[in-house]
Scaffold this active site. Structure first.
Site, PDB file in Angstrom:
ATOM      1  N   ARG A  58     -23.773   5.825   1.668  1.00 27.71           N
ATOM      2  CA  ARG A  58     -22.682   5.909   2.655  1.00 27.71           C
ATOM      3  C   ARG A  58     -22.846   4.840   3.732  1.00 27.71           C
ATOM      4  NH1 ARG A  58     -22.850   8.902   6.931  1.00 27.71           N
ATOM      5  NH2 ARG A  58     -24.038  10.609   6.010  1.00 27.71           N
ATOM      6  N   ASP A 183      -2.411  -6.107   8.771  1.00 27.36           N
ATOM      7  CA  ASP A 183      -2.523  -5.606   7.393  1.00 27.36           C
ATOM      8  C   ASP A 183      -2.073  -6.753   6.488  1.00 27.36           C
ATOM      9  OD1 ASP A 183      -2.047  -4.488   4.875  1.00 27.36           O
ATOM     10  OD2 ASP A 183      -1.418  -2.554   5.680  1.00 27.36           O
ATOM     11  N   LYS A 208      -4.168  -3.205  -4.248  1.00 27.24           N
ATOM     12  CA  LYS A 208      -3.054  -4.079  -4.585  1.00 27.24           C
ATOM     13  C   LYS A 208      -3.572  -5.421  -5.111  1.00 27.24           C
ATOM     14  CE  LYS A 208      -1.088  -0.482  -2.794  1.00 27.24           C
ATOM     15  NZ  LYS A 208      -0.672  -0.374  -1.409  1.00 27.24           N
TER      16      LYS A 208
HETATM   17  C1  LIG Z   1      -0.829   0.522  -0.338  1.00 29.35           C
HETATM   18  C2  LIG Z   1      -0.856   0.040   1.038  1.00 29.35           C
HETATM   19  C3  LIG Z   1      -1.690   0.633   2.004  1.00 29.35           C
HETATM   20  C4  LIG Z   1      -2.535   1.856   1.714  1.00 29.35           C
HETATM   21  O1  LIG Z   1      -3.510   1.600   0.746  1.00 29.35           O
HETATM   22  P1  LIG Z   1      -4.122   2.687  -0.258  1.00 29.35           P
HETATM   23  O2  LIG Z   1      -5.131   1.875  -1.014  1.00 29.35           O
HETATM   24  O3  LIG Z   1      -3.000   3.210  -1.088  1.00 29.35           O
HETATM   25  O4  LIG Z   1      -4.739   3.763   0.570  1.00 29.35           O
HETATM   26  C5  LIG Z   1      -1.695   0.091   3.271  1.00 29.35           C
HETATM   27  N1  LIG Z   1      -0.933  -0.977   3.582  1.00 29.35           N
HETATM   28  C6  LIG Z   1      -0.113  -1.562   2.677  1.00 29.35           C
HETATM   29  C7  LIG Z   1       0.719  -2.728   3.083  1.00 29.35           C
HETATM   30  C8  LIG Z   1      -0.042  -1.072   1.378  1.00 29.35           C
HETATM   31  O5  LIG Z   1       0.770  -1.660   0.500  1.00 29.35           O
END
Ligand SMILES: *Cc1c(COP(=O)(O)O)cnc(C)c1O
Length: 393
Positions: A58, A183, A208
């Site tokens: 962890r 992000d 992604k």
């Molecule tokens: C999918 C996504 C998230 C969240 O990610 P997870 O891996 O599904 O928890 C956050 N920001 C964006 C822009 C996303 O496309």
């Protein structure tokens, strides 16, 4: 090999800095919860921080650390913090920079849960927030309050493909000593480097583009400074938001081909966007690679390429959107994005179906909006599939 002078693809393959004592070409999966100390003195030094040894997964694990170092290298940051999911990464940032009496300013069109938790969960802990259209810097300036302690952006934003000026907003934020988090999921460091543009923290859903194969869920936070790194690492460790070694290993493998996957997906997306822009059943289209995108010039300046995400509107609204979804054959009707396969979804009847009409209008989600994540298949097959699905509309 951590040479900063190497090109992006070379670093995507080699960065991470792990040398396996047995000579393994690929970093092994350290599938262990805990690590043996050499003796009591060594154990004590690992805990006090005098030595760098591993203690407990962890807190840190060689397979996870290699991925953290590789992503930090590609983003140009001080250090990376692996997280169990993109949402765990979002929460690491929120928990590290916000708290009772603090205020967040964020872009109004964000990944759904990134906004939803700020409106439904964080107020319980005394956190306030303002969501503004950050594609206009003046809206951000007006929203800043004396207790604002974080500015949070997503660019291009989900699903409206709105683009915010990272450099201008970072400059404004720093005049007020406020850190900025971006992000960077839609671009990955291959197309956009928020830290170089002035941001302090970058986060990813590595589910992604970075992993890119639709087979894991994972997240990452990268900070510019050691101070922020330590704050956020503490949150990850103590909240238990850590990755697991197998997830890290798969993600490290996906990362190696990030650049070539995006090159291909983006080349496809440009052709798909041009096809859609000229299609009689398509009312409008937003893609940063088309001159018709309202922030085409900013996209060109801020991003190395327009990426593989397209939003478009069908004439005929909800009925047309659902019809098209029911007729695609090659594209998968599924949420998520950034994988090797083309994915299509219809926010009004799927991801955003629970939003009120008003909330949808504010977020720019019209009934005919279709979101496409273009994959690496042969582009003529993708276009043929969309064409036949559009004929059903
Ligand atoms: C999918 C996504 C998230 C969240 O990610 P997870 O891996 O599904 O928890 C956050 N920001 C964006 C822009 C996303 O496309």
């Amino acid at each position: 090999m951590q040479d900063e002078n190497l090109g992006f693809n070379s670093r995507a393959v080699h960065a991470g800095g792990f040398e396996d004592p047995k000579g393994s070409a690929v970093t092994p999966i350290y599938q262990t919860s805990t690590f043996k100390f050499e003796n009591a003195d060594h154990g004590a030094k690992c805990f006090s921080g005098e030595e760098d040894g591993y203690i407990y997964t962890r807190i840190g694990n060689p397979t996870i650390n290699e991925l953290e170092n590789a992503v930090a290298n590609l983003e140009g940051g001080f250090g990376g913090i692996g997280a169990s999911s993109g949402m765990a990464a979002v929460n690491i940032v929120y928990l590290a920079f916000l708290g009772a009496g603090k205020h967040l300013v964020a872009h109004n069109s964000l990944y759904g849960p990134s906004r939803a938790i700020m409106e439904s969960l964080y107020p319980k802990y005394g956190v306030e927030s303002s969501f503004v259209d950050a594609t206009n810097v003046e809206n951000v300036r007006k929203a800043i309050k004396p207790n604002t302690s974080l500015i949070y952006l997503e660019t291009p934003a989900n699903p409206t493909i709105g683009i915010t000026d990272i450099e201008a907003i970072s400059k404004l934020a720093h005049e007020h000593n406020i850190p900025v988090c971006v992000d960077n999921t839609f671009c990955s460091p291959y197309l956009q480097k928020p830290l170089e543009l002035g941001a302090d923290v970058v986060l990813h859903s590595m589910t992604k583009f970075i992993n890119g194969h639709a087979d894991i869920v994972a997240g990452m936070v990268v900070s510019k400074t050691e101070e922020h790194y330590k704050m956020m690492r503490g949150v990850m460790v103590n909240m238990g938001f850590n990755m697991d070694p197998h997830q890290a290993w798969l993600t490290r493998r996906g990362l190696k081909t990030l650049g070539i996957r995006i090159d291909r997906a983006q080349e496809n997306a440009q052709k798909v966007a041009e096809f859609l822009e000229n299609h009689p059943k398509v009312e409008w289209i937003l893609y940063p690679g088309l001159a018709s995108h309202p922030q085409f010039e900013l996209a060109n300046r801020q991003m190395k390429g327009p990426g593989a995400m397209i939003s478009f509107g069908l004439k005929g609204g909800l009925v047309a959107g659902k019809k098209m979804m029911d007729h695609v054959k090659l594209a998968l009707l599924a949420v998520s994005l950034g994988g090797i396969e083309t994915l299509i979804q219809h926010p009004a009847s799927m991801t955003h179906s629970k939003l009120s009409k008003e909330a949808k209008d504010i977020a720019g989600i019209t009934d005919g909006l279709v979101r496409l994540s273009v994959g690496i298949e042969n582009v003529e097959d993708i276009i043929a599939d969309l064409d036949q699905a559009l004929r059903s509309v």
